[in-house]
Design an enzyme around this catalytic site. Structure first.
Site, PDB file in Angstrom:
ATOM      1  N   CYS A 250       4.665   8.461 -48.127  1.00 32.46           N
ATOM      2  CA  CYS A 250       3.846   7.428 -48.737  1.00 32.46           C
ATOM      3  C   CYS A 250       2.998   8.132 -49.794  1.00 32.46           C
ATOM      4  O   CYS A 250       2.206   9.007 -49.463  1.00 32.46           O
ATOM      5  CB  CYS A 250       2.945   6.773 -47.693  1.00 32.46           C
ATOM      6  SG  CYS A 250       1.647   5.783 -48.473  1.00 32.46           S
TER       7      CYS A 250
ATOM      8  N   LYS B 222      23.346  25.585 -12.726  1.00 35.91           N
ATOM      9  CA  LYS B 222      22.429  25.090 -13.762  1.00 35.91           C
ATOM     10  C   LYS B 222      22.188  23.592 -13.616  1.00 35.91           C
ATOM     11  O   LYS B 222      23.126  22.829 -13.374  1.00 35.91           O
ATOM     12  CB  LYS B 222      23.024  25.378 -15.149  1.00 35.91           C
ATOM     13  CG  LYS B 222      23.258  26.874 -15.392  1.00 35.91           C
ATOM     14  CD  LYS B 222      22.529  27.398 -16.587  1.00 35.91           C
ATOM     15  CE  LYS B 222      23.181  27.033 -17.881  1.00 35.91           C
ATOM     16  NZ  LYS B 222      22.487  27.680 -19.012  1.00 35.91           N
TER      17      LYS B 222
ATOM     18  N   TYR C  86      13.118  39.827 -10.804  1.00 32.48           N
ATOM     19  CA  TYR C  86      14.065  39.330  -9.808  1.00 32.48           C
ATOM     20  C   TYR C  86      15.222  40.271  -9.479  1.00 32.48           C
ATOM     21  O   TYR C  86      16.119  39.925  -8.749  1.00 32.48           O
ATOM     22  CB  TYR C  86      14.635  37.974 -10.242  1.00 32.48           C
ATOM     23  CG  TYR C  86      15.101  37.935 -11.692  1.00 32.48           C
ATOM     24  CD1 TYR C  86      16.128  38.739 -12.140  1.00 32.48           C
ATOM     25  CD2 TYR C  86      14.507  37.054 -12.591  1.00 32.48           C
ATOM     26  CE1 TYR C  86      16.549  38.694 -13.456  1.00 32.48           C
ATOM     27  CE2 TYR C  86      14.922  36.994 -13.906  1.00 32.48           C
ATOM     28  CZ  TYR C  86      15.945  37.820 -14.344  1.00 32.48           C
ATOM     29  OH  TYR C  86      16.358  37.770 -15.634  1.00 32.48           O
TER      30      TYR C  86
ATOM     31  N   LYS D 242      16.062  29.991 -11.460  1.00 30.52           N
ATOM     32  CA  LYS D 242      16.640  30.595 -12.659  1.00 30.52           C
ATOM     33  C   LYS D 242      15.646  30.333 -13.791  1.00 30.52           C
ATOM     34  O   LYS D 242      15.499  29.219 -14.271  1.00 30.52           O
ATOM     35  CB  LYS D 242      18.002  29.978 -12.983  1.00 30.52           C
ATOM     36  CG  LYS D 242      18.665  30.625 -14.189  1.00 30.52           C
ATOM     37  CD  LYS D 242      20.126  30.284 -14.249  1.00 30.52           C
ATOM     38  CE  LYS D 242      20.853  30.701 -15.506  1.00 30.52           C
ATOM     39  NZ  LYS D 242      20.203  31.542 -16.451  1.00 30.52           N
TER      40      LYS D 242
ATOM     41  N   CYS E 182      -0.025   0.759 -45.629  1.00 27.41           N
ATOM     42  CA  CYS E 182      -0.664   0.319 -46.872  1.00 27.41           C
ATOM     43  C   CYS E 182       0.324  -0.370 -47.819  1.00 27.41           C
ATOM     44  O   CYS E 182      -0.045  -0.731 -48.934  1.00 27.41           O
ATOM     45  CB  CYS E 182      -1.339   1.494 -47.571  1.00 27.41           C
ATOM     46  SG  CYS E 182      -0.175   2.676 -48.257  1.00 27.41           S
TER      47      CYS E 182
ATOM     48  N   GLU F  26      17.023  31.704  -5.605  1.00 25.49           N
ATOM     49  CA  GLU F  26      15.830  31.903  -6.444  1.00 25.49           C
ATOM     50  C   GLU F  26      15.854  30.927  -7.604  1.00 25.49           C
ATOM     51  O   GLU F  26      16.882  30.332  -7.907  1.00 25.49           O
ATOM     52  CB  GLU F  26      15.854  33.317  -7.057  1.00 25.49           C
ATOM     53  CG  GLU F  26      15.853  34.423  -6.060  1.00 25.49           C
ATOM     54  CD  GLU F  26      16.148  35.770  -6.720  1.00 25.49           C
ATOM     55  OE1 GLU F  26      16.233  35.843  -7.960  1.00 25.49           O
ATOM     56  OE2 GLU F  26      16.306  36.738  -5.966  1.00 25.49           O
TER      57      GLU F  26
ATOM     58  N   CYS G  13       5.261   1.612 -46.962  1.00 27.73           N
ATOM     59  CA  CYS G  13       4.400   2.224 -45.942  1.00 27.73           C
ATOM     60  C   CYS G  13       3.908   1.155 -44.966  1.00 27.73           C
ATOM     61  O   CYS G  13       3.388   0.127 -45.388  1.00 27.73           O
ATOM     62  CB  CYS G  13       3.221   2.909 -46.621  1.00 27.73           C
ATOM     63  SG  CYS G  13       2.040   3.567 -45.453  1.00 27.73           S
TER      64      CYS G  13
ATOM     65  N   CYS H  28      -4.291   5.212 -48.390  1.00 25.09           N
ATOM     66  CA  CYS H  28      -3.566   4.901 -47.160  1.00 25.09           C
ATOM     67  C   CYS H  28      -4.409   5.360 -45.949  1.00 25.09           C
ATOM     68  O   CYS H  28      -4.674   6.559 -45.801  1.00 25.09           O
ATOM     69  CB  CYS H  28      -2.217   5.609 -47.214  1.00 25.09           C
ATOM     70  SG  CYS H  28      -1.210   5.354 -45.768  1.00 25.09           S
TER      71      CYS H  28
ATOM     72  N   ASP I  14      13.876  30.187 -17.272  1.00 24.10           N
ATOM     73  CA  ASP I  14      14.409  29.961 -18.612  1.00 24.10           C
ATOM     74  C   ASP I  14      13.531  30.694 -19.627  1.00 24.10           C
ATOM     75  O   ASP I  14      12.605  30.139 -20.206  1.00 24.10           O
ATOM     76  CB  ASP I  14      14.410  28.451 -18.911  1.00 24.10           C
ATOM     77  CG  ASP I  14      15.318  28.129 -20.081  1.00 24.10           C
ATOM     78  OD1 ASP I  14      16.034  29.038 -20.542  1.00 24.10           O
ATOM     79  OD2 ASP I  14      15.298  26.974 -20.527  1.00 24.10           O
TER      80      ASP I  14
HETATM   81  S1  IVH Z   1      19.791  38.104 -11.594  1.00 18.50           S
HETATM   82  C1  IVH Z   1      23.005  41.372 -12.203  1.00 18.50           C
HETATM   83  N1  IVH Z   1      18.019  36.251 -11.126  1.00 18.50           N
HETATM   84  O1  IVH Z   1      19.859  34.422 -16.179  1.00 18.50           O
HETATM   85  C2  IVH Z   1      22.255  40.099 -12.110  1.00 18.50           C
HETATM   86  N2  IVH Z   1      18.900  36.403 -13.327  1.00 18.50           N
HETATM   87  O2  IVH Z   1      22.858  34.122 -17.074  1.00 18.50           O
HETATM   88  C3  IVH Z   1      20.986  40.107 -12.836  1.00 18.50           C
HETATM   89  N3  IVH Z   1      17.918  34.803 -14.907  1.00 18.50           N
HETATM   90  O3  IVH Z   1      20.624  37.401 -17.813  1.00 18.50           O
HETATM   91  C4  IVH Z   1      20.400  38.792 -13.060  1.00 18.50           C
HETATM   92  N4  IVH Z   1      16.520  33.856 -13.496  1.00 18.50           N
HETATM   93  O4  IVH Z   1      18.225  36.589 -17.827  1.00 18.50           O
HETATM   94  C5  IVH Z   1      18.822  36.809 -12.044  1.00 18.50           C
HETATM   95  N5  IVH Z   1      16.387  34.701 -10.541  1.00 18.50           N
HETATM   96  C6  IVH Z   1      17.188  35.250 -11.467  1.00 18.50           C
HETATM   97  C7  IVH Z   1      17.220  34.800 -12.810  1.00 18.50           C
HETATM   98  C8  IVH Z   1      18.093  35.403 -13.719  1.00 18.50           C
HETATM   99  C9  IVH Z   1      16.954  33.879 -14.743  1.00 18.50           C
HETATM  100  C10 IVH Z   1      18.599  35.015 -16.198  1.00 18.50           C
HETATM  101  C11 IVH Z   1      18.820  36.438 -16.574  1.00 18.50           C
HETATM  102  C12 IVH Z   1      20.306  36.600 -16.737  1.00 18.50           C
HETATM  103  C13 IVH Z   1      20.752  35.187 -16.926  1.00 18.50           C
HETATM  104  C14 IVH Z   1      22.145  35.010 -16.383  1.00 18.50           C
END
Ligand code: IVH
Length: 686
Positions: free
Chosen positions: A423, A311, A225, A115, A408, A113, A405, A429, A117
């Site tokens: 400035c 990551k 998720y 991740k 000017c 999946e 500047c 200016c 942010d």
């Molecule tokens: S699963 C028990 N799935 O990443 C596992 N986490 O460093 C529950 N996060 O605290 C988390 N995307 O805030 C999961 N597809 C994803 C995610 C995800 C982002 C975040 C989440 C977690 C942190 C882990």
């Protein structure tokens, strides 16, 4: 309206509004206007207030916010909100797969999946209704942000279908799409507020705001998720698909993988295309799909053994620093900008990077001709984060910050304790003058929308305006026939502007109309440093007129709400300047408002802005005239007879049946005195 009628109407409105929300947000095909939608919502909110027994926690009225959270209650998670083991190394992902394979000794299916942010959130539904939303906090307990979370459209307030458990917990991530992030930051910059560094910070800041109405405007989004409870499914994937049916937002970027090659194929695809997503991700999460296998693998103290996060490295490229240019803003602040050898970074060609100020340049020890590292870490504008010293040539020149500047040639100043150079030539200016004019005409200031960036440029280039007061001396015959081809800063496209009859007429009308603008906006428009919209309002309310502000001492200025030393100092500085005094004098002469008008003094709020009322009958607490005065004090209008333009009829004791009939035939809601009072009451809901 009796109770039964109210109950039915609330049900009907809820159904209709939900449908319109679906048409608008999910299908992008609204079938009614925003105005009509607002009317439905207003009616629902009013009915829910009058009949709180029918107010549903899943009501669509929750989406617009209104509730204030003074302090966020700490709530314990039913099970700890764990984090994930994470790594930047491909090797460690391979190790993870090998380790799991050994531990289980059988075929394993993985789900990969995105991740996200953002900010982790745990949602609890009781009998299908959202009852609680809690942030991760320290993993054991977090903040109750339910009121704010209810404003997020992609989070269902009531679940669909009927096969959800009576108690459901689901976890996910609240994110701020990049578009919303850019809008928020643009607004913050306009108001001289510090912009958010990245969408994650903005999302987290938004969730912790006290006023949920403000949160509603931020356009947050949420992806789910993880379902920690015992559900009648055998895989993580089935859980997510069930969640999707219940109405949750589940990302479509998700794949089942059977081996490490498939895992890396997804990682690589997403790494390449992640900049095309409308939101930020910082990696890929790999999870064991079978819930039985997850159970067997179990947890370490901090994270599940059945998942790992890979990551993405912050994208960073090396390129050559060609030169440094200096940009001058409306307030005179001078920002150094690096001109780079063009290079591809995070999906866009980068030619420039900000260097912020002289301190940053010194701490990086960056020199012209250096090969530098450029990064885009969530921020929109790339920045130089270091120098590759191995590649430094003897010829690399140290940067000597501009002393004059670039526009000017006035010697630059740097105040004690401030990072930026300025400035000081405010009145002479060019970018400062144009910037001040643009600010003056902007929507939240004098709102002269017939002028704009390009037209201001033409007026300035033709020496017709050199300050904001000059705008009011313009004559139509001076404008007719002017034209220019220019490059719009917004999209760098070439535009041609020519001042024909109609354009000139619009400009002259716009300028004339702007004389009606209220004092607080005029005060904001004249562009005193650090006096944004809110501060201008507070100053106007406290002092009442520009003369009192100009007479005020440092100490007296600080007595006004929200005015500290920095703002007070800046106000004194502004009015001390003879050129500014002259501008104010001229603007006064032209008839701009420099004091709060009588009607503004009486103004208590804007709650009824845009609404027209018809008051009829006799009342319990107030006389009819008092009610009419209250309507105006809250920004509403009174009318003598009911028409399709009437927003509400306020009905007293003996309102005639004819009036009721007329209202009903035009579908104008009829409300009681008590309902009206509630509409204008200072509310601090929930
Ligand atoms: S699963 C028990 N799935 O990443 C596992 N986490 O460093 C529950 N996060 O605290 C988390 N995307 O805030 C999961 N597809 C994803 C995610 C995800 C982002 C975040 C989440 C977690 C942190 C882990």
């Amino acid at each position: 309206m009796n109770r039964e009628e109210a109950r039915q109407r609330i049900g009907q409105l809820t159904y209709e509004i939900n449908l319109h929300n679906y048409n608008y947000y999910d299908l992008s095909m609204p079938t009614i206007t925003d105005y009509e939608f607002d009317r439905l919502l207003e009616e629902l909110i009013l009915l829910e207030k009058e009949f709180p027994e029918f107010a549903d926690p899943a009501s669509p009225s929750q989406r617009v916010g209104g509730g204030i959270t003074k302090e966020f209650r700490q709530v314990r998670h039913t099970s700890p909100m764990l984090s994930l083991g994470n790594t930047y190394s491909e090797e460690e992902v391979r190790d993870f797969e090998v380790r799991i394979h050994k531990l289980l000794g059988q075929e394993i299916e993985y789900i990969c999946e995105l991740k996200f942010d953002g900010v982790a959130i745990g949602l609890t539904y009781r009998d299908g209704v959202l009852v609680q939303a809690v942030t991760r906090g320290d993993g054991v307990q977090g903040d109750d942000v339910t009121t704010n979370v209810r404003t997020i459209h992609s989070i269902p307030l009531r679940l669909q279908g009927d096969n959800y458990p009576s108690l459901l917990e689901i976890r996910g991530e609240i994110i701020l799409p990049r578009k919303s992030f850019e809008n928020i930051n643009r607004k913050r910059l306009e108001e001289e507020e510090e912009p958010f560094a990245n969408p994650r910070n903005a999302a987290s800041g938004s969730l912790k705001m006290q006023d949920s109405k403000e949160v509603a405007r931020r356009r947050l989004d949420c992806y789910l998720y993880y379902l920690p409870g015992n559900l009648p499914f055998s895989t993580h994937y089935e859980c997510l698909m069930a969640a999707k049916k219940w109405g949750f937002n589940i990302s479509k970027y998700m794949v089942k993988c059977r081996n490490i090659d498939e895992i890396f194929s997804f990682i690589n695809t997403m790494n390449e295309s992640r900049h095309e997503l409308p939101f930020d991700i910082d990696g890929i999460v790999i999870k064991v799909n079978s819930l039985q296998q997850q159970k067997e693998l179990g947890y370490t103290a901090k994270s599940p053994r059945w998942a790992i996060a890979y990551k993405f490295k912050a994208e960073r490229v090396l390129t050559k620093l060609l030169s440094i240019a200096y940009q001058v803003g409306r307030t005179g602040a001078v920002t150094p900008v690096a001109n780079l050898q063009p290079v591809l970074l995070a999906g866009t060609m980068v030619k420039r990077a900000t260097l912020h100020n002289a301190d940053i340049i010194a701490s990086l020890d960056v020199r012209i001709g250096d090969i530098v590292y450029v990064e885009k870490g969530g921020e929109i504008i790339p920045k130089i984060i270091g120098v590759d010293l191995d590649q430094r040539l003897a010829s690399a020149e140290p940067v000597i910050f501009a002393s004059t500047c670039p526009e000017c040639e006035t010697p630059l100043l740097r105040s004690e304790g401030e990072a930026a150079h300025y400035c000081p030539n405010e009145a002479g200016c060019p970018p400062q003058i144009k910037g001040k004019l643009e600010h003056f005409i902007s929507r939240k200031a004098m709102n002269i929308d017939s002028l704009g960036e390009g037209k201001i440029g033409i007026l300035f280039d033709n020496k017709l305006v050199a300050n904001i007061a000059d705008l009011y001396d313009l004559r139509a015959d001076q404008l007719l026939g002017l034209e220019k081809v220019y490059e719009a800063t917004a999209n760098k496209k070439e535009k041609k502007i020519s001042f024909r009859d109609k354009t000139v007429e619009n400009i002259m009308n716009g300028i004339e109309r702007s004389k009606e603008t209220g004092f607080e906006r005029v005060l904001y428009a004249i562009g005193i440093r650090f006096v944004g919209e809110t501060v201008a309002k507070k100053l106007a309310a406290h002092f009442g007129s520009i003369d009192s502000i100009m007479r005020a001492t440092f100490e007296e200025l600080k007595e006004a709400e929200e005015i500290g030393e920095k703002i007070a100092g800046s106000i004194l500085e502004f009015f001390k300047e003879p050129k500014n005094q002259e501008i104010i004098r001229r603007l006064k002469e032209k008839g701009l408002h420099f004091e709060i008008r009588e009607e503004e003094k009486k103004r208590k709020s804007d709650k009824l802005k845009g609404m027209t009322f018809v008051v009829s009958g006799t009342f319990e607490k107030f006389s009819r005239d008092e009610i009419k005065k209250e309507i105006e004090a809250h920004g509403g209008k009174n009318a003598g007879s009911i028409s399709s333009k009437t927003t509400f009829v306020i009905a007293g004791e003996n309102i005639g049946p004819e009036k009721r009939k007329k209202a009903a035939s035009l579908a104008v809601p009829v409300i009681s005195e008590a309902e009206f009072l509630r509409m204008i009451a200072d509310e601090l809901a929930s």
